[in-house]
Write a protein that holds these residues in place. Structure first.
Motif, PDB file in Angstrom:
ATOM      1  N   MET A 165       0.852  -1.191   0.000  1.00 52.14           N
ATOM      2  CA  MET A 165       0.000   0.000   0.000  1.00 52.14           C
ATOM      3  C   MET A 165       0.889   1.244   0.000  1.00 52.14           C
ATOM      4  SD  MET A 165      -2.998   1.033   2.697  1.00 52.14           S
ATOM      5  CE  MET A 165      -3.962  -0.408   2.240  1.00 52.14           C
ATOM      6  N   ILE A 166       0.624   2.150  -0.903  1.00 50.91           N
ATOM      7  CA  ILE A 166       1.506   3.293  -1.027  1.00 50.91           C
ATOM      8  C   ILE A 166       1.231   4.296   0.092  1.00 50.91           C
ATOM      9  CG2 ILE A 166       1.651   3.002  -3.512  1.00 50.91           C
ATOM     10  CD1 ILE A 166      -0.136   5.426  -3.813  1.00 50.91           C
ATOM     11  N   PRO A 167       2.288   4.989   0.562  1.00 50.36           N
ATOM     12  CA  PRO A 167       2.094   5.936   1.659  1.00 50.36           C
ATOM     13  C   PRO A 167       1.381   7.211   1.232  1.00 50.36           C
ATOM     14  CG  PRO A 167       4.379   5.952   0.910  1.00 50.36           C
ATOM     15  CD  PRO A 167       3.702   4.834   0.186  1.00 50.36           C
ATOM     16  N   PHE A 168       1.517   7.587  -0.032  1.00 52.89           N
ATOM     17  CA  PHE A 168       0.899   8.811  -0.524  1.00 52.89           C
ATOM     18  C   PHE A 168      -0.041   8.476  -1.678  1.00 52.89           C
ATOM     19  CE2 PHE A 168       5.127  10.174   1.015  1.00 52.89           C
ATOM     20  CZ  PHE A 168       4.728  11.049   2.008  1.00 52.89           C
ATOM     21  N   PRO A 169      -1.335   8.364  -1.434  1.00 46.17           N
ATOM     22  CA  PRO A 169      -2.246   8.106  -2.561  1.00 46.17           C
ATOM     23  C   PRO A 169      -2.167   9.234  -3.580  1.00 46.17           C
ATOM     24  CG  PRO A 169      -3.367   7.814  -0.450  1.00 46.17           C
ATOM     25  CD  PRO A 169      -2.052   8.453  -0.156  1.00 46.17           C
ATOM     26  N   LEU A 170      -2.150   8.869  -4.839  1.00 42.47           N
ATOM     27  CA  LEU A 170      -2.120   9.866  -5.909  1.00 42.47           C
ATOM     28  C   LEU A 170      -3.443   9.971  -6.646  1.00 42.47           C
ATOM     29  CD1 LEU A 170       1.393   9.228  -7.521  1.00 42.47           C
ATOM     30  CD2 LEU A 170       0.762  10.900  -5.773  1.00 42.47           C
ATOM     31  N   THR A 171      -4.244   8.918  -6.618  1.00 46.71           N
ATOM     32  CA  THR A 171      -5.507   8.927  -7.363  1.00 46.71           C
ATOM     33  C   THR A 171      -6.659   8.533  -6.454  1.00 46.71           C
ATOM     34  OG1 THR A 171      -5.033   6.669  -8.133  1.00 46.71           O
ATOM     35  CG2 THR A 171      -4.474   8.486  -9.614  1.00 46.71           C
ATOM     36  N   TRP A 172      -7.709   9.347  -6.492  1.00 47.01           N
ATOM     37  CA  TRP A 172      -8.896   9.157  -5.655  1.00 47.01           C
ATOM     38  C   TRP A 172     -10.096   9.157  -6.593  1.00 47.01           C
ATOM     39  CZ3 TRP A 172      -7.782   9.992  -0.177  1.00 47.01           C
ATOM     40  CH2 TRP A 172      -6.489  10.467   0.064  1.00 47.01           C
ATOM     41  N   LEU A 173     -10.647   8.002  -6.884  1.00 50.14           N
ATOM     42  CA  LEU A 173     -11.699   7.878  -7.892  1.00 50.14           C
ATOM     43  C   LEU A 173     -13.082   7.906  -7.251  1.00 50.14           C
ATOM     44  CD1 LEU A 173     -12.531   7.419 -10.841  1.00 50.14           C
ATOM     45  CD2 LEU A 173     -12.275   4.949 -10.429  1.00 50.14           C
ATOM     46  N   TYR A 174     -13.855   8.936  -7.607  1.00 54.33           N
ATOM     47  CA  TYR A 174     -15.229   9.066  -7.113  1.00 54.33           C
ATOM     48  C   TYR A 174     -16.184   8.247  -7.973  1.00 54.33           C
ATOM     49  CZ  TYR A 174     -14.471  12.851  -3.744  1.00 54.33           C
ATOM     50  OH  TYR A 174     -14.093  13.598  -2.650  1.00 54.33           O
ATOM     51  N   VAL A 175     -17.105   7.551  -7.288  1.00 55.27           N
ATOM     52  CA  VAL A 175     -18.146   6.800  -7.988  1.00 55.27           C
ATOM     53  C   VAL A 175     -19.466   6.962  -7.241  1.00 55.27           C
ATOM     54  CG1 VAL A 175     -16.744   5.069  -9.170  1.00 55.27           C
ATOM     55  CG2 VAL A 175     -17.340   4.735  -6.775  1.00 55.27           C
ATOM     56  N   PRO A 176     -20.596   7.043  -7.943  1.00 58.02           N
ATOM     57  CA  PRO A 176     -21.887   7.240  -7.280  1.00 58.02           C
ATOM     58  C   PRO A 176     -22.336   5.993  -6.527  1.00 58.02           C
ATOM     59  CG  PRO A 176     -22.184   7.017  -9.642  1.00 58.02           C
ATOM     60  CD  PRO A 176     -20.707   7.078  -9.410  1.00 58.02           C
ATOM     61  N   GLY A 177     -22.796   6.188  -5.306  1.00 59.70           N
ATOM     62  CA  GLY A 177     -23.182   5.064  -4.472  1.00 59.70           C
ATOM     63  C   GLY A 177     -24.416   4.336  -4.929  1.00 59.70           C
ATOM     64  N   ASP A 178     -25.216   4.960  -5.769  1.00 61.78           N
ATOM     65  CA  ASP A 178     -26.441   4.287  -6.236  1.00 61.78           C
ATOM     66  C   ASP A 178     -26.217   3.513  -7.528  1.00 61.78           C
ATOM     67  OD1 ASP A 178     -26.090   6.543  -7.823  1.00 61.78           O
ATOM     68  OD2 ASP A 178     -28.238   6.991  -7.950  1.00 61.78           O
ATOM     69  N   ARG A 179     -24.964   3.296  -7.895  1.00 61.36           N
ATOM     70  CA  ARG A 179     -24.644   2.513  -9.094  1.00 61.36           C
ATOM     71  C   ARG A 179     -23.615   1.438  -8.733  1.00 61.36           C
ATOM     72  NH1 ARG A 179     -23.341   6.630 -13.874  1.00 61.36           N
ATOM     73  NH2 ARG A 179     -23.533   4.703 -15.079  1.00 61.36           N
ATOM     74  N   PRO A 180     -24.055   0.364  -8.059  1.00 59.71           N
ATOM     75  CA  PRO A 180     -23.116  -0.650  -7.569  1.00 59.71           C
ATOM     76  C   PRO A 180     -22.249  -1.266  -8.652  1.00 59.71           C
ATOM     77  CG  PRO A 180     -25.291  -0.960  -6.596  1.00 59.71           C
ATOM     78  CD  PRO A 180     -25.449   0.090  -7.656  1.00 59.71           C
ATOM     79  N   HIS A 181     -22.766  -1.394  -9.878  1.00 59.46           N
ATOM     80  CA  HIS A 181     -21.953  -1.982 -10.945  1.00 59.46           C
ATOM     81  C   HIS A 181     -20.789  -1.071 -11.310  1.00 59.46           C
ATOM     82  CE1 HIS A 181     -24.714   0.736 -13.025  1.00 59.46           C
ATOM     83  NE2 HIS A 181     -23.930   0.694 -14.083  1.00 59.46           N
ATOM     84  N   VAL A 182     -20.981   0.240 -11.188  1.00 60.45           N
ATOM     85  CA  VAL A 182     -19.891   1.182 -11.445  1.00 60.45           C
ATOM     86  C   VAL A 182     -18.881   1.125 -10.303  1.00 60.45           C
ATOM     87  CG1 VAL A 182     -19.306   3.618 -11.796  1.00 60.45           C
ATOM     88  CG2 VAL A 182     -21.382   2.670 -12.818  1.00 60.45           C
ATOM     89  N   VAL A 183     -19.366   0.976  -9.083  1.00 60.49           N
ATOM     90  CA  VAL A 183     -18.470   0.841  -7.935  1.00 60.49           C
ATOM     91  C   VAL A 183     -17.600  -0.397  -8.098  1.00 60.49           C
ATOM     92  CG1 VAL A 183     -18.325   0.534  -5.450  1.00 60.49           C
ATOM     93  CG2 VAL A 183     -20.056   2.065  -6.407  1.00 60.49           C
TER      94      VAL A 183
END
Length: 270
Positions: free
Chosen positions: A1-19
């Motif tokens: 696990m990297i100490p400094f996350p570089l990418t934070w991907l937002y996904v809508p909670g009402d779309r489980p297949h996208v999550v």
């Protein structure tokens, strides 16, 4: 696990297949959004779907952006997700005071990340950043902030950006990630914006589509030239203590060495 996350991907909670797709996208952190990405009549479904998904540990870090403290869904969000095994952290939107952070921290015990999205939030940036040990980071929500300030040009946000960078570091937090680039097709614009954000002191960025992830990584990971320079500086500092000038005339002191070591630490995560 990297100490400094570089990418934070937002996904809508009402779309489980996208999550589900986001969890295997390669993002360092997946942020399930129960707030802005979910319509009011879908809030309960999004909350229940997220609770089902995160009932088990996940292969990557997963944060949940709950609804803002003043919203009618906030308390139910916290009750539903705070104790789930798959939740690594909570993102708190539209934070305007340290008290908001403290109230959530006392209820959950999870790592918290505050989003500053109003003029009042920016004014209280350092107080929020130092509100509680559970708070691990702050960042901007630029869409809402832009509307609150009436800013028309992107440069109008630079003071707020620098304010958040300074507040985070003054509170001993990691450098904040940039806010999202809203045009998922404008990859050249994303790259240019990331370069500007890196120059301001940000580290990494939030994304709203997987195609943005490699652009963000390339922008924030050190280049070969930067790695070579950092290695030269650290090698020189190891060989001789104290401030010194390199053969090419560059001055090296403790601050320069610290920055070089940080560059090398980022490279080892790539």
């Amino acid at each position: 696990m990297i100490p400094f996350p570089l990418t934070w991907l937002y996904v809508p909670g009402d779309r489980p297949h996208v999550v589900a797709k986001a969890l295997v996208s390669g993002a360092d952190v997946v942020v399930i959004d129960l707030e802005d990405a979910v319509a009011p009549d879908r809030k309960e479904y999004a909350r229940a779907a997220t609770a089902d998904l995160l009932a088990e540990p996940q292969p990557v870090r997963v944060h949940v952006r709950v609804n803002a403290a003043q919203a009618p869904w906030a308390a139910a969000d916290l009750r539903a997700v705070a104790a789930l095994p798959g939740v690594s952290g909570l993102r708190l939107p539209k934070v305007t005071s340290a008290a908001e952070v403290v109230r959530v921290a006392e209820r959950t015990g999870l790592p918290l990340y505050a989003l500053l999205e109003t003029a009042l939030g920016i004014e209280h940036a350092h107080a929020i950043a130092s509100a509680h040990p559970s708070l691990r980071g702050i960042s901007l929500g630029e869409a809402d902030l832009r509307a609150d300030l009436g800013v028309r040009d992107d440069a109008g946000l630079d003071w707020s950006r620098s304010r958040v960078v300074v507040a985070a570091r003054a509170a001993g937090l990691a450098p904040p990630p940039q806010s999202v680039h809203p045009d998922i097709r404008d990859l050249a614009g994303l790259a240019a914006s990331c370069a500007h954000g890196r120059a301001l002191g940000f580290l990494g960025r939030a994304a709203i589509h997987p195609r943005q992830l490699p652009i963000i990584e390339r922008a924030y990971l050190p280049t070969d030239a930067e790695l070579e320079e950092a290695e030269t500086i650290v090698k020189a500092a190891t060989a001789e203590q104290g401030a010194q000038a390199l053969p090419d005339g560059r001055f090296v002191d403790a601050a320069v060495v610290a920055a070089a070591r940080r560059t090398l630490s980022l490279a080892r995560t790539s």
